[in-house]
Design a protein around this motif. Structure first.
Motif, short mmCIF file in Angstrom:
data_model
loop_
_atom_site.label_atom_id
_atom_site.label_comp_id
_atom_site.label_asym_id
_atom_site.label_seq_id
_atom_site.Cartn_x
_atom_site.Cartn_y
_atom_site.Cartn_z
N GLY A 116 -8.20 -11.61 31.53
CA GLY A 116 -8.80 -10.32 31.19
C GLY A 116 -9.94 -10.52 30.21
O GLY A 116 -10.41 -11.65 29.99
N GLU A 117 -10.35 -9.43 29.61
CA GLU A 117 -11.53 -9.50 28.73
C GLU A 117 -11.13 -9.81 27.29
O GLU A 117 -11.56 -10.81 26.72
N GLY A 118 -10.32 -8.93 26.72
CA GLY A 118 -9.91 -9.14 25.33
C GLY A 118 -8.79 -8.18 24.99
O GLY A 118 -8.61 -7.17 25.66
N PRO A 119 -8.04 -8.49 23.92
CA PRO A 119 -6.91 -7.64 23.54
C PRO A 119 -7.36 -6.24 23.12
O PRO A 119 -8.43 -6.08 22.54
N GLY A 120 -6.53 -5.26 23.43
CA GLY A 120 -6.74 -3.90 22.94
C GLY A 120 -5.79 -3.65 21.77
O GLY A 120 -5.23 -4.59 21.19
N ASN B 207 -6.96 -14.05 28.03
CA ASN B 207 -8.17 -13.23 27.88
C ASN B 207 -9.34 -14.11 27.50
O ASN B 207 -9.16 -15.21 26.97
N GLU C 181 -2.09 -4.84 22.30
CA GLU C 181 -2.03 -6.31 22.33
C GLU C 181 -2.19 -6.88 20.92
O GLU C 181 -1.51 -7.83 20.54
N HIS D 202 -10.81 -4.55 36.82
CA HIS D 202 -9.91 -4.53 35.67
C HIS D 202 -8.84 -3.44 35.90
O HIS D 202 -9.19 -2.33 36.30
N PRO E 147 -0.72 -10.45 25.64
CA PRO E 147 -1.76 -9.85 26.47
C PRO E 147 -1.20 -8.76 27.39
O PRO E 147 -0.03 -8.83 27.81
N PHE E 148 -2.02 -7.78 27.67
CA PHE E 148 -1.70 -6.75 28.66
C PHE E 148 -0.31 -6.13 28.47
O PHE E 148 0.54 -6.21 29.36
N1 URA Z 1 -7.42 -5.47 28.50
C1 URA Z 1 -7.73 -6.79 28.57
O1 URA Z 1 -8.77 -7.19 29.08
N2 URA Z 1 -6.85 -7.63 28.06
C2 URA Z 1 -5.69 -7.26 27.52
O2 URA Z 1 -4.93 -8.13 27.09
C3 URA Z 1 -5.39 -5.89 27.50
C4 URA Z 1 -6.28 -5.02 27.99
#
Ligand code: URA
Length: 205
Positions: A47-51, A87, A54, A161, A60-61
């Motif tokens: 994925g892109e990055g933690p929200g 991520n 997370e 995504h 993650p996710f």
């Molecule tokens: N979106 C992401 O790209 N990564 C995550 O870990 C959570 C949401």
């Protein structure tokens, strides 16, 4: 590397990530989110990055997008324990903004090391930012659901995504249809004996 050695190597990277202060994302993080799952997985999701969720849990996710990702995994008979999920950046960009190019660049080495250790047969990119980091120039609208073999032999499947389906529930079916291709793509990869001899940057199936 055995599965056990992979697990140890990934833990060492997670420890380095935990102590990382190389970019300013470290300033506001609650937890680092190095990635989680099966160290010996055939499929690596990126994925892109933690929200926010997370960041709070260090996994993650685990928020709303993660619930849909779990649902998609279930739809092909898998669980999170079957795959590894990571991520591009390992710390939450404040306010869920896109990570800046400099932040992505700084974190890139960690992801590369994870890929080298796991040696997945297939990398599934989630969203256009993750896709374009590996496959510059592709457009998600036409690339999604089509596996691509890169010059170096690595095989990618760009997917939308999962968060995109949250804003547009009518898109859920399209996400699930792309996801449903994963087992057949993996089977084909496993059956292909000399992947490096395959043409580059072409549709695989
Ligand atoms: N979106 C992401 O790209 N990564 C995550 O870990 C959570 C949401």
């Amino acid at each position: 590397m055995t599965a056990e050695e992979k697990a140890t190597a990934l833990e060492e990277i997670a420890e380095k990530i935990k102590n990382c202060q190389k970019c300013r994302l470290h300033e506001q993080r609650t937890n680092t989110v190095p990635g989680a799952g099966n160290p010996d997985a055939d499929v690596l999701f990126i994925g892109e990055g933690p929200g926010r969720d997370e960041d709070l849990q260090g996994e993650p996710f685990v928020g709303a997008a993660g619930k849909f990702l779990n649902q998609m995994l279930e739809s092909i008979g898998w669980t999170r324990a079957d795959v590894f999920i990571a991520n591009v950046v390992k710390c939450r960009p404040p306010g869920n903004r896109d990570p800046e190019p400099k932040e992505v660049e700084t974190c890139w080495d960690f992801l590369n090391q994870q890929v080298e250790i796991i040696k997945p047969k297939l990398i599934v990119t989630l969203g256009r930012h993750s896709m374009n980091r590996f496959l510059p120039g592709l457009r998600i609208s036409s690339a999604h659901g089509n596996p691509v073999r890169r010059k170096d032999g690595r095989i990618f499947l760009p997917l939308y995504h999962p968060a995109a389906a949250l804003y547009s529930p009518s898109q859920k079916e399209a996400h699930l249809a792309d996801f449903a291709k994963i087992p057949a793509i993996l089977k084909k990869i496993t059956e292909t004996s000399e992947p490096e001899k395959q043409p580059t940057q072409t549709k695989l199936i």
